[in-house]
Structure formats: C-alpha cells, structure tokens
Motif scaffolding. Structure first.
Motif, PDB file in Angstrom:
ATOM      1  N   PRO A 141       6.407   7.180  -6.498  1.00 36.12           N
ATOM      2  CA  PRO A 141       7.700   7.128  -5.800  1.00 36.12           C
ATOM      3  C   PRO A 141       8.877   6.833  -6.728  1.00 36.12           C
ATOM      4  CG  PRO A 141       6.442   5.134  -5.380  1.00 36.12           C
ATOM      5  CD  PRO A 141       5.535   6.063  -6.116  1.00 36.12           C
ATOM      6  N   ARG A 142       8.570   6.398  -7.954  1.00 37.36           N
ATOM      7  CA  ARG A 142       9.628   6.139  -8.924  1.00 37.36           C
ATOM      8  C   ARG A 142       9.041   6.278 -10.327  1.00 37.36           C
ATOM      9  NH1 ARG A 142      10.353  -0.415  -8.316  1.00 37.36           N
ATOM     10  NH2 ARG A 142      11.445  -0.221 -10.318  1.00 37.36           N
ATOM     11  N   ALA A 143       9.876   6.362 -11.314  1.00 36.67           N
ATOM     12  CA  ALA A 143       9.425   6.542 -12.691  1.00 36.67           C
ATOM     13  C   ALA A 143       8.614   5.342 -13.150  1.00 36.67           C
ATOM     14  CB  ALA A 143      10.624   6.748 -13.613  1.00 36.67           C
ATOM     15  N   ALA A 144       7.610   5.622 -13.969  1.00 37.77           N
ATOM     16  CA  ALA A 144       6.736   4.563 -14.452  1.00 37.77           C
ATOM     17  C   ALA A 144       6.171   4.940 -15.811  1.00 37.77           C
ATOM     18  CB  ALA A 144       5.603   4.312 -13.458  1.00 37.77           C
ATOM     19  N   GLU A 145       5.658   3.927 -16.528  1.00 30.71           N
ATOM     20  CA  GLU A 145       5.019   4.133 -17.818  1.00 30.71           C
ATOM     21  C   GLU A 145       3.542   3.764 -17.698  1.00 30.71           C
ATOM     22  OE1 GLU A 145       6.366   5.402 -20.501  1.00 30.71           O
ATOM     23  OE2 GLU A 145       8.343   5.598 -19.545  1.00 30.71           O
ATOM     24  N   SER A 156      -8.400   5.443 -16.928  1.00 30.91           N
ATOM     25  CA  SER A 156      -9.769   5.909 -17.126  1.00 30.91           C
ATOM     26  C   SER A 156      -9.933   7.163 -16.284  1.00 30.91           C
ATOM     27  CB  SER A 156     -10.774   4.839 -16.683  1.00 30.91           C
ATOM     28  OG  SER A 156     -12.091   5.359 -16.680  1.00 30.91           O
ATOM     29  N   GLY A 157     -10.105   8.290 -16.940  1.00 30.10           N
ATOM     30  CA  GLY A 157     -10.224   9.545 -16.203  1.00 30.10           C
ATOM     31  C   GLY A 157      -8.952   9.906 -15.482  1.00 30.10           C
ATOM     32  N   ALA A 158      -7.810   9.598 -16.084  1.00 26.43           N
ATOM     33  CA  ALA A 158      -6.516   9.890 -15.445  1.00 26.43           C
ATOM     34  C   ALA A 158      -5.438   9.999 -16.507  1.00 26.43           C
ATOM     35  CB  ALA A 158      -6.158   8.787 -14.451  1.00 26.43           C
ATOM     36  N   ASP A 159      -4.358  10.726 -16.204  1.00 24.09           N
ATOM     37  CA  ASP A 159      -3.206  10.784 -17.099  1.00 24.09           C
ATOM     38  C   ASP A 159      -1.944  10.951 -16.270  1.00 24.09           C
ATOM     39  OD1 ASP A 159      -2.364  13.836 -17.152  1.00 24.09           O
ATOM     40  OD2 ASP A 159      -4.565  13.789 -17.278  1.00 24.09           O
ATOM     41  N   LEU A 160      -0.823  10.534 -16.874  1.00 23.78           N
ATOM     42  CA  LEU A 160       0.471  10.564 -16.214  1.00 23.78           C
ATOM     43  C   LEU A 160       1.369  11.597 -16.890  1.00 23.78           C
ATOM     44  CD1 LEU A 160       2.637   9.363 -14.275  1.00 23.78           C
ATOM     45  CD2 LEU A 160       3.102   7.668 -16.055  1.00 23.78           C
ATOM     46  N   GLU A 161       1.889  12.509 -16.100  1.00 24.16           N
ATOM     47  CA  GLU A 161       2.859  13.489 -16.593  1.00 24.16           C
ATOM     48  C   GLU A 161       4.103  13.378 -15.734  1.00 24.16           C
ATOM     49  OE1 GLU A 161       1.703  17.499 -16.909  1.00 24.16           O
ATOM     50  OE2 GLU A 161       0.329  17.192 -18.586  1.00 24.16           O
ATOM     51  N   GLY A 162       5.171  12.888 -16.339  1.00 21.19           N
ATOM     52  CA  GLY A 162       6.383  12.676 -15.557  1.00 21.19           C
ATOM     53  C   GLY A 162       6.146  11.618 -14.503  1.00 21.19           C
ATOM     54  N   ARG A 163       6.276  12.007 -13.243  1.00 15.05           N
ATOM     55  CA  ARG A 163       6.011  11.072 -12.154  1.00 15.05           C
ATOM     56  C   ARG A 163       4.761  11.464 -11.365  1.00 15.05           C
ATOM     57  NH1 ARG A 163      11.745   9.996  -9.241  1.00 15.05           N
ATOM     58  NH2 ARG A 163      10.312   9.439  -7.554  1.00 15.05           N
ATOM     59  N   GLU A 164       3.889  12.282 -11.958  1.00 13.16           N
ATOM     60  CA  GLU A 164       2.649  12.682 -11.289  1.00 13.16           C
ATOM     61  C   GLU A 164       1.446  12.189 -12.079  1.00 13.16           C
ATOM     62  OE1 GLU A 164       1.498  16.566  -8.999  1.00 13.16           O
ATOM     63  OE2 GLU A 164       1.005  16.853 -11.119  1.00 13.16           O
ATOM     64  N   ILE A 165       0.532  11.546 -11.359  1.00 19.29           N
ATOM     65  CA  ILE A 165      -0.729  11.103 -11.954  1.00 19.29           C
ATOM     66  C   ILE A 165      -1.816  12.089 -11.560  1.00 19.29           C
ATOM     67  CG2 ILE A 165      -2.451   9.270 -12.080  1.00 19.29           C
ATOM     68  CD1 ILE A 165      -0.294   7.296 -11.275  1.00 19.29           C
ATOM     69  N   ARG A 166      -2.535  12.577 -12.554  1.00 21.67           N
ATOM     70  CA  ARG A 166      -3.688  13.447 -12.306  1.00 21.67           C
ATOM     71  C   ARG A 166      -4.957  12.630 -12.549  1.00 21.67           C
ATOM     72  NH1 ARG A 166      -2.443  18.673 -15.912  1.00 21.67           N
ATOM     73  NH2 ARG A 166      -2.364  17.025 -17.467  1.00 21.67           N
ATOM     74  N   LEU A 167      -5.827  12.609 -11.574  1.00 20.27           N
ATOM     75  CA  LEU A 167      -7.025  11.790 -11.654  1.00 20.27           C
ATOM     76  C   LEU A 167      -8.282  12.637 -11.515  1.00 20.27           C
ATOM     77  CD1 LEU A 167      -4.873  10.111  -9.442  1.00 20.27           C
ATOM     78  CD2 LEU A 167      -6.333   8.306 -10.371  1.00 20.27           C
ATOM     79  N   ASP A 168      -9.220  12.451 -12.429  1.00 17.73           N
ATOM     80  CA  ASP A 168     -10.544  13.029 -12.273  1.00 17.73           C
ATOM     81  C   ASP A 168     -11.273  12.301 -11.148  1.00 17.73           C
ATOM     82  OD1 ASP A 168      -9.990  14.597 -14.494  1.00 17.73           O
ATOM     83  OD2 ASP A 168     -10.961  13.197 -15.895  1.00 17.73           O
ATOM     84  N   ASP A 226       0.857  -1.186   0.000  1.00 20.01           N
ATOM     85  CA  ASP A 226       0.000   0.000   0.000  1.00 20.01           C
ATOM     86  C   ASP A 226       0.894   1.238   0.000  1.00 20.01           C
ATOM     87  OD1 ASP A 226      -1.826   2.078   0.525  1.00 20.01           O
ATOM     88  OD2 ASP A 226      -3.094   0.766   1.735  1.00 20.01           O
ATOM     89  N   LEU A 227       0.692   2.100  -0.999  1.00 17.12           N
ATOM     90  CA  LEU A 227       1.549   3.273  -1.165  1.00 17.12           C
ATOM     91  C   LEU A 227       1.009   4.528  -0.492  1.00 17.12           C
ATOM     92  CD1 LEU A 227       2.406   2.792  -4.945  1.00 17.12           C
ATOM     93  CD2 LEU A 227       3.780   2.112  -2.959  1.00 17.12           C
ATOM     94  N   ALA A 228      -0.240   4.486  -0.029  1.00 14.93           N
ATOM     95  CA  ALA A 228      -0.831   5.669   0.613  1.00 14.93           C
ATOM     96  C   ALA A 228      -1.903   5.218   1.605  1.00 14.93           C
ATOM     97  CB  ALA A 228      -1.422   6.604  -0.438  1.00 14.93           C
ATOM     98  N   PRO A 229      -1.537   4.455   2.629  1.00 11.83           N
ATOM     99  CA  PRO A 229      -2.540   3.848   3.510  1.00 11.83           C
ATOM    100  C   PRO A 229      -3.438   4.840   4.233  1.00 11.83           C
ATOM    101  CG  PRO A 229      -0.335   3.630   4.440  1.00 11.83           C
ATOM    102  CD  PRO A 229      -0.166   4.106   3.034  1.00 11.83           C
ATOM    103  N   ASN A 230      -2.966   6.069   4.450  1.00 12.46           N
ATOM    104  CA  ASN A 230      -3.756   7.020   5.227  1.00 12.46           C
ATOM    105  C   ASN A 230      -4.425   8.104   4.391  1.00 12.46           C
ATOM    106  OD1 ASN A 230      -3.057   5.813   7.763  1.00 12.46           O
ATOM    107  ND2 ASN A 230      -1.023   6.753   7.558  1.00 12.46           N
ATOM    108  N   HIS A 231      -4.253   8.057   3.077  1.00 13.42           N
ATOM    109  CA  HIS A 231      -4.860   9.086   2.235  1.00 13.42           C
ATOM    110  C   HIS A 231      -6.383   8.915   2.246  1.00 13.42           C
ATOM    111  CE1 HIS A 231      -5.752  11.718  -1.120  1.00 13.42           C
ATOM    112  NE2 HIS A 231      -4.477  12.096  -1.145  1.00 13.42           N
TER     113      HIS A 231
END
Length: 555
Positions: A524-528, A533-545, A488-493
């Motif tokens: 936390p690290r680079a990814a492809e 669905s309702g989301a996009d990746l820019e660099g290492r940040e995911i933006r989600l609707d 789990d990468l964000a257990p308290n979010h």
C-alpha cells in the motif's frame, strides 16, 4: 526492568524476550539410558545460545511417578532421578545464566501426584491433618460420584477412596488429585515451594492449568452445551489467589510469569494479565491450537482467513496494560510444519521458514518449541502401541470398553492430533539414535531423522536454523516487532498473510505466502526489503514463490 515506555507500553525484559520450550525427556540424553536429562540439556546450551533465544522454559523436571510425564509431581523440591540431580540442575541454571539466558520452570499446582506426601496424609483418614488439603466429597444421594464432571483424560473426575469412604476430585488422571486452594495452608505451601526455586535463581514460572485452581462451591453440573474447560475455569477466587501470589512471592523478585488460558475467553484472560491488577505477566491463548478441531476433537478443514483472524483477535485482546504470548506448538500439540505448513518433500523447508517468520513477527512474547528451528515433522504412527500419551491410552481403552474401537480410524485421527508428535526425541544428527541417545529411546524417533536433523540444517546456509537465528536477531533489533501495533493488510486473501507492525508512521510489513502457488502482493506504500526467503520486491510489488516470506520496512 526498565520503566520507560514504547508506543505507550511499559517496557519489560520479558516482553522483549524470545522463549524456547524444552521437553526434558526428549531434548538430549546425557547418560545413554534413552531418556533426555539435565546433563544432556547443559551439553547443548551452545545450540540455544547460538540461536539467540533469551528464555528457556523447562517442562517439569521434578520427582514424579510419570503417570503424566512429569505433570504429576511427587516432590516439588526434588529433581527426577530420570533427569539427574539437584547439582545437575544447578549446573544447567549456571550455564544458562553464563550465556545470558534465563530459566522458566513449570509450576504445576492445580494438582499433585497421588504419591505426594501431602496426599498420602490426606487420604490416611477423614481426621488426618491434611485431609482438607485436597477436595473430598460424599457420594451423591443414591450412591455414585458427587456429579458427572469428566476429567480431561477420558475418565470421571471423581475417584472413590475405599479406606475413607469418600470421593476425591481430579480434573486430570486419578493419579493427579486436585489441591484445595481454599485452604490457606495449601496456598502457603505453594508460596514456599515457589520461593525455594526463585531463591535458587530461576527467573520465573510457566503456570500449568492455572485457571482451574479455584473450584465453584457445590460443584454444579456442566450446563447443557457447555464444555469442561469453560466450566472449570475462573472459579470465584482465582483472581484473589493470583493477587495473593503476587503480594506474597512474585513482588519480591524480578521474574516472568506466564499462565495457560485454558477455558478462558479473551476478556477473562485480559483480567489475569492487566498489570494494574497485580496477577500474571502474560498468558497462553488457545485459539491457535484449537480452532482446527471439530466435533469430538477431530481435525477439520480450515481456511487461511480463519487462521489470520485468530492473530488479529489476539492482537486486539490486549491494551497497554496487558500482555500475551504467541506460539504455534508446545508439548501438547502436533508439529507446526505438519499442521499449518506443508511437510511434503520440497515444501517442508520453505513452509517452516514462513511459519517461523509468522511466529517471530506477531504480537506478544514468542515461544518456540524444540525442533521447530529445524522443521521437525509429525511422526507416521502405524499402531496404537507406539503411543506413550496417557490421553491416547485412556481414550483407546474407553473405546475398547464401549465396543467402538476402530484402530484404523483412531490412528487416522491421532496422526493429526496426538501430543506424542512433539514429544518424539530431538533429531541432532543422522546417526544412530539421531544423536539424542546411545541407548534405546523412550519414545520412537522419526524415521526422517537421517535427513531432518540439527547437524544437516545448521550446515545449510539456507536452512531453517539460520533463518530462525536471523529472525530472532531482527525481532531484538526492531521495537515495532515487540511494541508495535498490528494491522492485517489482506484479511480475506485465501493464500497471503500480510500485516504491518507499526509505531506511528514507521514500522515493518510482513508478507507470507501460505500456499504452494506463487503469489503477488501490492504494497500500500513504498517500502525497502529487510529479509526475504523465496521472495523479492520490485517497486511496490512483492513476488513470492510457494511458501515465500518477505519483510519490508516502510520508507
């Protein structure tokens, strides 16, 4: 079955499978009598094949008086007349196998129907040959039942038999007497009926309330603060019986077994599925469908961190020797999009996609429930008379008898908890009978069927069905989604559900927005990107609707 290992775990076809539950009376009516049947299921097999599922779990199809919708079996070797014939069962099985799918049938052997020939003989007299095939007891000193055990259907767990002057035990309805598993003849009869279906070619069993088959001698009272589920579960010979089942029957076939984990903690469940012990293959854990129930079974408010913690515990509950399942719904629950998602206009589709992403990327063999691949929702019940469920009818009768019946309050609870929400007929199209039947349906059809149906969803390239199909294909293609570790990468979010499924340094990252408000997540690290669905990746940040979903691969 292969014997190689991935990530230290022995491979098996049932670990790599995606299962789909069919509740036969509600899936498809083939003869127009308003009740789903086997011919109707066979006619819809391409829907399942196109979806990509591997295993169909068929809820009870046996001859039954239907006191509990088929979970009260009158003849284990006969098909219910409501559902068709044995020839139609054989055609269904052949149709599944021809499409590369397997069939899992229900094994309901904690109890039978009170109309089963075994019980008829058992209650004939105290000296009957099959008297000890069931559990009989004298009245308590001073009269009355042997103890105060309750059934799960709002009645005492003991019923009086006037003819023989004893009580018989039924952990469910009075019409569902419990079998006496201490009797070797009972176990032998169960092994025989299992062989009957396995020799027909079925590919395994889902085992109904299997933790309850062994009863504690003397029937001790439930301890103060205890629950019936925990008190009845894991009796002293449960594991002996399961190992005997494996030795006598299951070891002779390459099949899949999954048991319900009612009343068991994770250590107890782990014992049942430890491959070294030779019992069951996997288990249904219950936390995900029980954690949001408060006192008296009423729904309570919950937080996303609570929800996420369940999946982390489930993932940690098994080691390399055990296996579990993941599910969000079955015939005993409500609809996931109405329970964990957002069924309001505009949010149903994205939240259903997010939940399907969750289901198909978690640890364990995933089980979909019919209709969830199109985001079916809870039914808006307006009267007690609309419910079919025996648990509802008994609870309402009990409240009326006690003088506590408040229909508005009762409806408010049932509209969030009733099992009938997942039992309403499958919505195939927007026409009369929702394409389920040309007759009068056995249970009410959701009024939103005109818009929420298979035909409409499959016609939409951005629909839930196509997303589900793509997710299943991804699970089949990615070993990390089956055998990978869980982190789990964000257990308290409070809004984001983010986790990694990894084998070594590689694997996938799943990020879900479980709220309407847009969110951002820094990887936390680079990814492809892999799917979104309702989301996009820019660099290492995911933006989600709102209710967006994104799957990335660690690079």
């Amino acid at each position: 079955m292969t014997t190689d290992r991935v990530n230290g775990i022995a491979r098996a076809w049932w670990k790599e499978a995606v299962a789909y539950q069919i509740y036969p009376r509600s899936f498809m009516d083939g003869n127009g009598d308003g009740i789903g049947d086997l011919a109707g299921i066979t006619a819809r097999l391409d829907h399942l094949s196109d979806l990509g599922v591997d295993v169909i779990w068929l809820s009870p199809h046996y001859d039954s008086p239907d006191r509990d919708n088929g979970y009260d079996i009158r003849d284990y070797r006969a098909v219910s007349e409501k559902f068709g014939s044995m020839e139609e069962f054989d055609a269904l099985l052949a149709g599944l196998h021809a499409r590369g799918m397997k069939l899992l049938v229900d094994l309901v052997v904690n109890h039978t129907s009170d109309q089963h020939a075994w019980f008829a003989e058992s209650r004939a007299s105290r000296d009957a040959q099959k008297r000890d095939w069931y559990i009989w007891a004298d009245p308590a000193p001073g009269g009355g039942p042997p103890n105060d055990w309750p059934s799960f259907f709002s009645t005492p767990a003991w019923s009086w038999d006037e003819a023989t002057g004893q009580y018989y035990l039924h952990l469910f309805a009075p019409e569902q007497p419990d079998l006496n598993w201490e009797n070797p003849a009972v176990r032998g009869a169960v092994w025989d009926l299992m062989r009957f279906w396995l020799d027909k070619g079925v590919d395994g069993f889902r085992m109904d309330v299997i933790p309850f088959i062994s009863k504690t001698p003397g029937f001790p009272p439930i301890p103060e603060g205890g629950t019936p589920q925990k008190h009845y579960a894991e009796g002293p010979h449960l594991h002996d019986y399961l190992r005997e089942m494996r030795t006598e029957v299951l070891s002779q076939y390459d099949v899949m077994t999954v048991g319900e984990g009612n009343g068991l903690d994770q250590a107890q469940m782990r014992r049942m599925v430890d491959a070294r012990r030779g019992e069951l293959d996997m288990i249904f854990q219950f936390d995900v469908v029980e954690f949001d129930r408060g006192e008296g079974g009423w729904p309570r408010d919950w937080t996303l961190p609570e929800f996420k913690a369940i999946f982390a515990r489930q993932a940690a509950s098994m080691d390399a020797h055990g296996w579990t399942t993941v599910y969000l719904a079955n015939h005993d629950t409500t609809r996931p999009v109405s329970r964990y998602g957002d069924d309001a206009p505009g949010w149903r589709v994205p939240s259903a996609k997010a939940l399907m992403t969750l289901l198909l990327t978690q640890v364990g063999t995933p089980f979909l429930y019919q209709g969830d691949e199109i985001g079916m929702t809870n039914f808006p019940f307006t009267a007690i008379a609309q419910f079919d469920d025996i648990a509802v009818r008994n609870a309402w009768a009990r409240a009326q008898k006690a003088g506590t019946a408040d229909e508005a309050q009762f409806l408010a609870r049932l509209n969030r908890t009733s099992r009938d929400h997942t039992r309403t007929p499958m919505q195939w199209d927007g026409g009369p009978g929702a394409g389920f039947t040309s007759g009068q349906p056995w249970l009410v059809i959701n009024p939103n069927a005109e818009a929420v149906n298979v035909a409409a969803d499959r016609a939409d390239p951005k629909g839930i069905y196509d997303w589900t199909r793509a997710m299943i294909a991804l699970r089949h293609a990615e070993p990390a989604l089956v055998y990978g570790g869980y982190r789990d990468l964000a257990p308290n979010h409070p809004a984001l559900f983010a986790y990694a499924r990894e084998i070594g340094e590689g694997g996938l990252c799943v990020v879900l927005n479980m709220a309407r408000e847009p969110q951002r997540f820094a990887l936390p690290r680079a990814a492809e990107p892999v799917m979104a669905s309702g989301a996009d990746l820019e660099g290492r940040e995911i933006r989600l609707d709102g209710w967006g979903a994104c799957i990335c691969r660690w690079s």
